[in-house]
Design a protein around this motif. Structure first.
Motif, mmCIF file in Angstrom:
data_model
loop_
_atom_site.group_PDB
_atom_site.id
_atom_site.type_symbol
_atom_site.label_atom_id
_atom_site.label_comp_id
_atom_site.label_asym_id
_atom_site.label_seq_id
_atom_site.Cartn_x
_atom_site.Cartn_y
_atom_site.Cartn_z
ATOM 1 N N GLY A 1 -3.423 -21.630 0.184
ATOM 2 C CA GLY A 1 -4.736 -22.411 0.767
ATOM 3 C C GLY A 1 -5.428 -23.043 -0.456
ATOM 4 O O GLY A 1 -4.782 -23.120 -1.604
ATOM 5 N N SER A 2 -6.472 -23.369 -0.487
ATOM 6 C CA SER A 2 -7.499 -23.955 -1.532
ATOM 7 C C SER A 2 -7.761 -22.917 -2.467
ATOM 8 O O SER A 2 -7.478 -21.503 -2.142
ATOM 9 N N PRO A 3 -8.384 -22.922 -3.865
ATOM 10 C CA PRO A 3 -8.727 -22.074 -4.651
ATOM 11 C C PRO A 3 -9.541 -20.918 -3.911
ATOM 12 O O PRO A 3 -9.372 -19.818 -3.977
ATOM 13 N N ASP A 4 -10.531 -21.324 -3.078
ATOM 14 C CA ASP A 4 -11.466 -20.586 -2.385
ATOM 15 C C ASP A 4 -10.663 -19.691 -1.643
ATOM 16 O O ASP A 4 -10.949 -18.478 -1.351
ATOM 17 N N THR A 5 -10.087 -20.290 -0.751
ATOM 18 C CA THR A 5 -9.220 -19.654 0.421
ATOM 19 C C THR A 5 -8.212 -18.610 -0.166
ATOM 20 O O THR A 5 -8.308 -17.276 0.435
ATOM 21 N N VAL A 6 -7.521 -18.825 -1.092
ATOM 22 C CA VAL A 6 -6.485 -17.914 -1.621
ATOM 23 C C VAL A 6 -7.499 -16.786 -2.481
ATOM 24 O O VAL A 6 -6.951 -15.718 -2.487
ATOM 25 N N ALA A 7 -8.519 -17.007 -3.181
ATOM 26 C CA ALA A 7 -9.463 -16.046 -3.766
ATOM 27 C C ALA A 7 -9.935 -14.958 -2.850
ATOM 28 O O ALA A 7 -9.626 -13.677 -2.687
ATOM 29 N N ALA A 8 -10.253 -15.524 -1.549
ATOM 30 C CA ALA A 8 -10.736 -14.531 -0.398
ATOM 31 C C ALA A 8 -9.482 -13.673 0.025
ATOM 32 O O ALA A 8 -9.571 -12.622 0.343
ATOM 33 N N LYS A 9 -8.258 -14.420 0.300
ATOM 34 C CA LYS A 9 -6.969 -13.744 0.809
ATOM 35 C C LYS A 9 -6.573 -12.641 -0.286
ATOM 36 O O LYS A 9 -6.138 -11.631 0.036
ATOM 37 N N MET A 10 -6.771 -12.905 -1.512
ATOM 38 C CA MET A 10 -6.356 -11.979 -2.632
ATOM 39 C C MET A 10 -7.314 -10.702 -2.716
ATOM 40 O O MET A 10 -6.918 -9.612 -2.828
ATOM 41 N N GLY A 11 -8.628 -10.902 -2.374
ATOM 42 C CA GLY A 11 -9.658 -10.008 -2.219
ATOM 43 C C GLY A 11 -9.257 -8.943 -0.995
ATOM 44 O O GLY A 11 -9.250 -7.819 -1.111
ATOM 45 N N ASP A 12 -8.979 -9.707 -0.094
ATOM 46 C CA ASP A 12 -8.691 -8.912 1.089
ATOM 47 C C ASP A 12 -7.333 -8.246 1.173
ATOM 48 O O ASP A 12 -7.187 -6.844 1.417
ATOM 49 N N LEU A 13 -6.162 -8.933 0.522
ATOM 50 C CA LEU A 13 -5.191 -8.346 0.132
ATOM 51 C C LEU A 13 -5.079 -6.997 -0.785
ATOM 52 O O LEU A 13 -4.786 -5.703 -0.467
ATOM 53 N N MET A 14 -5.867 -6.956 -1.703
ATOM 54 C CA MET A 14 -5.953 -5.964 -2.680
ATOM 55 C C MET A 14 -6.836 -4.752 -1.969
ATOM 56 O O MET A 14 -6.549 -3.751 -2.424
ATOM 57 N N ASP A 15 -7.792 -5.151 -1.138
ATOM 58 C CA ASP A 15 -8.532 -4.003 -0.246
ATOM 59 C C ASP A 15 -7.681 -3.268 0.300
ATOM 60 O O ASP A 15 -7.742 -2.207 0.563
ATOM 61 N N GLU A 16 -6.588 -3.995 0.880
ATOM 62 C CA GLU A 16 -5.882 -3.086 1.785
ATOM 63 C C GLU A 16 -4.680 -2.476 1.082
ATOM 64 O O GLU A 16 -4.350 -1.377 1.523
ATOM 65 N N ILE A 17 -4.051 -3.052 -0.364
ATOM 66 C CA ILE A 17 -3.245 -2.359 -0.883
ATOM 67 C C ILE A 17 -3.881 -1.218 -1.782
ATOM 68 O O ILE A 17 -3.261 -0.099 -1.842
ATOM 69 N N GLY A 18 -5.321 -1.480 -2.159
ATOM 70 C CA GLY A 18 -5.808 -0.242 -2.647
ATOM 71 C C GLY A 18 -5.934 -0.488 -4.488
ATOM 72 O O GLY A 18 -6.495 0.169 -4.993
ATOM 73 N N GLY A 19 -5.514 -1.587 -5.005
ATOM 74 C CA GLY A 19 -5.293 -1.987 -6.074
ATOM 75 C C GLY A 19 -3.902 -2.219 -6.682
ATOM 76 O O GLY A 19 -3.024 -2.191 -5.901
ATOM 77 N N ASP A 20 -3.457 -2.722 -7.695
ATOM 78 C CA ASP A 20 -4.263 -2.701 -9.010
ATOM 79 C C ASP A 20 -4.409 -4.153 -9.433
ATOM 80 O O ASP A 20 -5.188 -4.544 -10.279
ATOM 81 N N GLY A 21 -3.327 -5.010 -9.022
ATOM 82 C CA GLY A 21 -3.436 -6.441 -9.491
ATOM 83 C C GLY A 21 -2.201 -7.396 -9.043
ATOM 84 O O GLY A 21 -1.357 -6.891 -8.322
ATOM 85 N N PHE A 22 -2.302 -8.729 -9.320
ATOM 86 C CA PHE A 22 -1.359 -9.623 -8.924
ATOM 87 C C PHE A 22 -0.498 -10.152 -10.128
ATOM 88 O O PHE A 22 -1.261 -10.248 -11.449
ATOM 89 N N ARG B 1 0.837 -1.030 0.126
ATOM 90 C CA ARG B 1 -0.015 -0.054 -0.040
ATOM 91 C C ARG B 1 0.855 1.307 0.066
ATOM 92 O O ARG B 1 0.658 2.103 -0.758
ATOM 93 N N LYS B 2 1.828 1.173 0.786
ATOM 94 C CA LYS B 2 2.972 2.497 1.026
ATOM 95 C C LYS B 2 3.414 2.513 -0.366
ATOM 96 O O LYS B 2 3.386 3.847 -1.071
ATOM 97 N N TYR B 3 3.856 1.545 -1.254
ATOM 98 C CA TYR B 3 4.517 1.584 -2.284
ATOM 99 C C TYR B 3 3.678 2.055 -3.507
ATOM 100 O O TYR B 3 4.081 3.131 -4.260
#
Length: 444
Positions: free
Chosen positions: A379-400, A255-257
């Motif tokens: 994690g499983s696909p569902d777990t990683v998907a949820a973590k990616m969503g949370d992480l991107m909310d924390e970062i603010g965008g734009d992708g992986f 997020r800082k970066y």
């Protein structure tokens, strides 16, 4: 919603096998057929099915011999060699797909600006506007020596040169102005010569008269990507990039970066929303959370193995720009007693590897640090998907940008496991809405 990219590590070469010689967490590549087209076509088709924006193809043009002053380790374990030229993969992979972009690497010391401008304009036509260019300055003296230099330029000067290089390339790509192509068969006029002009560029590093001898492609100027993390690298990205690769360990630092980079983009008079920052990660995905955790633990344990340590020492030597042979240093030497100032490679990567560890020995550092981490995506696909969503909310965008072995197992796990889980959450595109790579980058 966020964007997705794939980092094709080791480019058009032996990738996962090279780090492990067939064991460890990156085992499973096809050692004998890496030079054949099938797996790259399969990769493009699977990632397009998953909704990825682009595949970035890494490239390095040398056989590295810094480690222990020999090419023995590089060739025995296929570290960055053998490797074919990535450019022919662009029409191959886009010819088998309809939407996904392909972003090959182009080095500013390997490609004269006119050659690069003409090549990427041609590829823009052949791909219907789905090519981008990953601009790099190259890292080691060995690359520079393959292209006529005695030694590579110093780190900061390389970026000064690269910015001039981009200026020349983009001016050439714009040397045919809007309306230059008339294509009137009745009047017998193809082009309006008043709208095709020389650029007469004379700089510190490059000279080019122009104009380009081919017409603009669908994107006119293919999107630019880079990965520099030092201040000169950040300045280049802020001034020119359409998408940037960023390597951070967690959400707060990412997020800082991103906030800092968006401020730099704005300071260059550009809209920060037009630059997509892609955070590189090596997720561990398996059928269940327990299986994924077990795989991640095994990977952590493998990093202590002799093969992993040899790879890490080799990679540190390469990352230094070929100026420090970490294989020739007593592993019990403390970091504070190693002259890291001699390095002329990836300054930020070296700083991240050794920063704050001055009292530790080289042995302690090399057994516990690898350049790219998982950002907690295990994690499983569902777990990683949820973590990616949370992480991107924390970062603010734009992708992986995923950096994983190019195996069909991973393709299936991404395209048939993770991608549907992301789409169910509304985190990634359901379908492509744009016709070009630039359109897809700017879609959201």
């Amino acid at each position: 919603m966020f964007h997705l990219g794939w980092f094709l590590g080791s480019g058009f070469g032996i990738q996962p096998w090279s780090a492990t010689n067939g064991d460890g967490p990156w085992a499973g590549s096809n050692v004998t057929d890496w030079m054949k087209p099938d797996i790259y076509i399969d990769l493009a088709r699977n990632l397009e099915r998953a909704g990825f924006d682009y595949i970035l193809i890494e490239d390095t043009a040398m056989v590295e011999d810094t480690y222990q002053q020999s090419a023995e380790t590089s060739l025995r374990r296929a570290f960055m060699a053998p490797k074919n030229d990535p450019m022919p993969l662009v029409p191959l992979m886009t010819g088998a797909t309809k939407h996904i972009g392909i972003v090959p690497t182009v080095s500013t010391i390997q490609y004269p600006p006119y050659l690069a401008a003409r090549l990427f304009t041609t590829l823009d036509h052949l791909t219907n506007g789905r090519v981008g260019m990953n601009v790099v300055t190259s890292v080691t003296d060995r690359v520079a020596q393959n292209f006529g230099y005695e030694r590579h330029l110093e780190h900061d000067e390389r970026y000064t040169m690269a910015m001039e290089w981009i200026d020349v390339v983009t001016q050439l790509q714009d040397s045919w102005k809007e309306g230059a192509v008339v294509a009137d068969p009745v009047a017998g006029v193809y082009a309006d010569h008043t709208k095709v002009q020389p650029i007469d560029f004379r700089g510190e590093y490059f000279t080019s008269r122009g104009p380009l001898n081919t017409i603009p492609g669908p994107q006119r100027m293919p999107p630019i990507c880079s990965a520099g993390s030092s201040m000169p690298g950040r300045l280049l990205a802020a001034r020119y990039d359409d998408t940037m690769i960023a390597q951070l360990p967690d959400g707060p630092s990412a997020r800082k970066y991103r906030d800092e980079m968006r401020a730099m983009v704005a300071a260059e008079g550009r809209n920060p929303d037009d630059v997509k920052f892609m955070f590189i990660a090596t997720p561990t995905i398996a059928a269940t959370d327990a299986e994924a955790e077990e795989k991640a633990a095994a990977a952590t344990e493998w990093k202590k193995s002799d093969k992993a340590i040899e790879y890490n020492l080799w990679n540190m030597s390469y990352t230094s720009g070929g100026r420090i042979d970490f294989g020739g240093i007593d592993p019990d030497t403390k970091v504070k007693d190693i002259d890291l100032s001699k390095q002329n490679g990836e300054h930020t990567s070296i700083a991240n590897l050794f920063g704050g560890r001055e009292e530790q020995t080289l042995r302690e550092v090399v057994g516990t640090s690898f350049q790219i981490g998982d950002m907690g995506l295990v994690g499983s696909p569902d777990t990683v998907a949820a973590k990616m969503g949370d992480l991107m909310d924390e970062i603010g965008g734009d992708g992986f940008l995923f950096y994983l072995p190019t195996t069909r197992y991973n393709m299936a796990m991404i395209a048939d496991g993770l991608a549907p889980a992301l789409k169910r959450r509304g985190l990634t595109r359901e379908s492509y809405t744009g016709g070009t790579l630039r359109d897809n980058l700017l879609a959201f």
